[in-house]
Design a protein around this motif. Structure first.
Motif, PDB file in Angstrom:
ATOM      1  N   PHE A 154       0.850  -1.201   0.004  1.00  0.00           N
ATOM      2  CA  PHE A 154       0.099   0.235   0.135  1.00  0.00           C
ATOM      3  C   PHE A 154       0.681   1.376   0.034  1.00  0.00           C
ATOM      4  CE2 PHE A 154       0.392  -1.393   4.607  1.00  0.00           C
ATOM      5  CZ  PHE A 154       0.837  -0.285   4.950  1.00  0.00           C
ATOM      6  N   SER A 155       2.105   1.148   0.411  1.00  0.00           N
ATOM      7  CA  SER A 155       3.014   2.422   0.444  1.00  0.00           C
ATOM      8  C   SER A 155       3.283   3.020  -1.058  1.00  0.00           C
ATOM      9  CB  SER A 155       3.973   2.124   1.263  1.00  0.00           C
ATOM     10  OG  SER A 155       5.004   1.161   0.630  1.00  0.00           O
ATOM     11  N   LYS A 167      -3.787  14.840  -1.065  1.00  0.00           N
ATOM     12  CA  LYS A 167      -3.366  15.457   0.029  1.00  0.00           C
ATOM     13  C   LYS A 167      -3.988  14.961   1.337  1.00  0.00           C
ATOM     14  CE  LYS A 167      -1.147  19.378  -2.543  1.00  0.00           C
ATOM     15  NZ  LYS A 167      -0.934  20.597  -2.652  1.00  0.00           N
ATOM     16  N   ASN A 168      -4.593  13.926   1.307  1.00  0.00           N
ATOM     17  CA  ASN A 168      -5.340  13.476   2.276  1.00  0.00           C
ATOM     18  C   ASN A 168      -4.690  12.168   3.010  1.00  0.00           C
ATOM     19  OD1 ASN A 168      -5.974  11.407   0.636  1.00  0.00           O
ATOM     20  ND2 ASN A 168      -8.179  11.878   0.701  1.00  0.00           N
ATOM     21  N   LEU A 185      -3.803   6.369   5.561  1.00  0.00           N
ATOM     22  CA  LEU A 185      -2.672   5.527   6.143  1.00  0.00           C
ATOM     23  C   LEU A 185      -2.307   5.473   7.527  1.00  0.00           C
ATOM     24  CD1 LEU A 185      -0.603   6.477   2.886  1.00  0.00           C
ATOM     25  CD2 LEU A 185      -1.494   4.292   3.505  1.00  0.00           C
ATOM     26  N   ILE A 186      -3.128   6.133   8.234  1.00  0.00           N
ATOM     27  CA  ILE A 186      -2.971   6.120   9.771  1.00  0.00           C
ATOM     28  C   ILE A 186      -3.478   4.680  10.639  1.00  0.00           C
ATOM     29  CG2 ILE A 186      -3.548   7.234  11.845  1.00  0.00           C
ATOM     30  CD1 ILE A 186      -4.341   9.829  10.153  1.00  0.00           C
ATOM     31  N   LEU A 191      -5.825  -2.178   5.842  1.00  0.00           N
ATOM     32  CA  LEU A 191      -5.701  -2.306   4.206  1.00  0.00           C
ATOM     33  C   LEU A 191      -4.995  -3.467   4.126  1.00  0.00           C
ATOM     34  CD1 LEU A 191      -3.956   1.276   4.110  1.00  0.00           C
ATOM     35  CD2 LEU A 191      -6.122   0.734   3.697  1.00  0.00           C
ATOM     36  N   TYR A 192      -5.319  -3.957   2.672  1.00  0.00           N
ATOM     37  CA  TYR A 192      -4.704  -5.147   2.313  1.00  0.00           C
ATOM     38  C   TYR A 192      -3.258  -4.994   2.183  1.00  0.00           C
ATOM     39  CZ  TYR A 192      -9.110  -6.389   0.543  1.00  0.00           C
ATOM     40  OH  TYR A 192     -10.570  -6.839   0.400  1.00  0.00           O
ATOM     41  N   GLN A 193      -2.427  -5.572   2.625  1.00  0.00           N
ATOM     42  CA  GLN A 193      -0.959  -5.842   2.897  1.00  0.00           C
ATOM     43  C   GLN A 193      -0.144  -6.254   1.602  1.00  0.00           C
ATOM     44  OE1 GLN A 193       0.057  -4.520   5.916  1.00  0.00           O
ATOM     45  NE2 GLN A 193      -2.109  -4.183   6.165  1.00  0.00           N
ATOM     46  N   GLU A 194      -0.716  -6.936   0.586  1.00  0.00           N
ATOM     47  CA  GLU A 194      -0.112  -7.584  -0.434  1.00  0.00           C
ATOM     48  C   GLU A 194      -0.252  -6.651  -1.653  1.00  0.00           C
ATOM     49  OE1 GLU A 194       0.707 -11.942  -2.446  1.00  0.00           O
ATOM     50  OE2 GLU A 194      -0.938 -11.791  -0.988  1.00  0.00           O
TER      51      GLU A 194
END
Length: 252
Positions: A154-155, A167-168, A185-186, A191-194
């Motif tokens: 996700f990054s 910008k959120n 992202l907090i 979130l899905y990790q893969e």
């Protein structure tokens, strides 16, 4: 007597195989259509349209097999030398075509990873989060279906134009795996990790393997069909007088 038993068995198996060919025709057309429909959902992640060649061929083979089954049944029941010869020749051509499908399947299966790797970043860069955008629909669909997020994780969304403009500090909702998730992202555990890249490659390669195994299976059945037809032909040429499978059959 043993020869008569062998020829009758060969004809019986051949009639049965022709019925299988009709079923195979439907299955091959279904597999080919399935490949087309599935690849349509992922077509933004590869640019080589030739990847679909095996699917096109397998649909054509399916249509031809229906005709082969019809010719085979008529030729076997009537014990027509011309019909059986035509049947064997067409089966041989279909067999060679299916071997070509297997070879092409393996070639394009190996190319899938390079295709996806070279195009997936561009697709993510063109994401804008709207339904009118084809890339956005494709990415949202893939992330929901394959339960993935980003290219590697996700990054990766932090390097996209959409993230910079929004910008959120969030990713698309399609990355969410829990109810009430906003994509922030907090809360990365929501979130899905893969990442999607490896899963898209795996999915496309699995589809190609369906084509390969289907072609191999029916190629083996066709070899048996050719063998039985050759037994009938050889026996008929040596001893044209023997009991017909169905009474009232005629010799050609």
């Amino acid at each position: 007597m043993m020869g008569q038993c062998g020829i009758t068995s060969s004809k019986t198996v051949l009639v049965f195989l022709n019925l299988i060919f009709w079923a195979a025709a439907g299955i091959l057309c279904y597999v080919g259509a399935y490949v087309f429909i599935t690849y349509d959902d992922y077509d933004h992640f590869f640019e080589d349209v030739y990847t679909l060649i095996p699917a096109v061929i397998i649909i054509a083979v399916g249509a031809l097999l229906f005709l082969v089954g019809l010719i085979g049944c008529c030729a076997t029941v009537r014990e027509s030398h011309c019909g059986l010869t035509t049947f064997v020749v067409i089966l041989l051509l279909v067999f060679m075509t299916e071997v070509a499908v297997v070879v092409l399947g393996y070639v394009y299966r190996a190319k899938v990873e390079d295709e996806v790797n070279s195009s997936i970043k561009k697709v993510y860069d063109e994401y804008n989060g709207t339904n009118s955008n084809a890339q956005s629909r494709a990415i949202d669909y893939v992330q929901r279906q394959l339960q993935c997020c980003g290219i590697h994780n996700f990054s990766d969304w932090k390097q996209t134009h959409w993230y910079e403009e929004s910008k959120n500090n969030s990713v698309p909702i399609s990355c969410c795996r829990t109810a009430g998730c906003t994509g922030s992202l907090i809360h990365p555990d929501d979130l899905y990790q893969e990442g999607c890249e490896a899963l898209v490659v795996k999915k496309l390669q699995e589809i190609m393997m369906y084509v390969i195994w289907t072609a191999l299976t029916f190629a083996a059945i066709q070899m048996l069909g050719m063998l039985c037809a050759c037994v009938v032909l050889c026996r008929r040429s040596r001893d044209p007088v023997y009991e017909l499978l169905i009474s009232g059959g005629t010799q050609a």
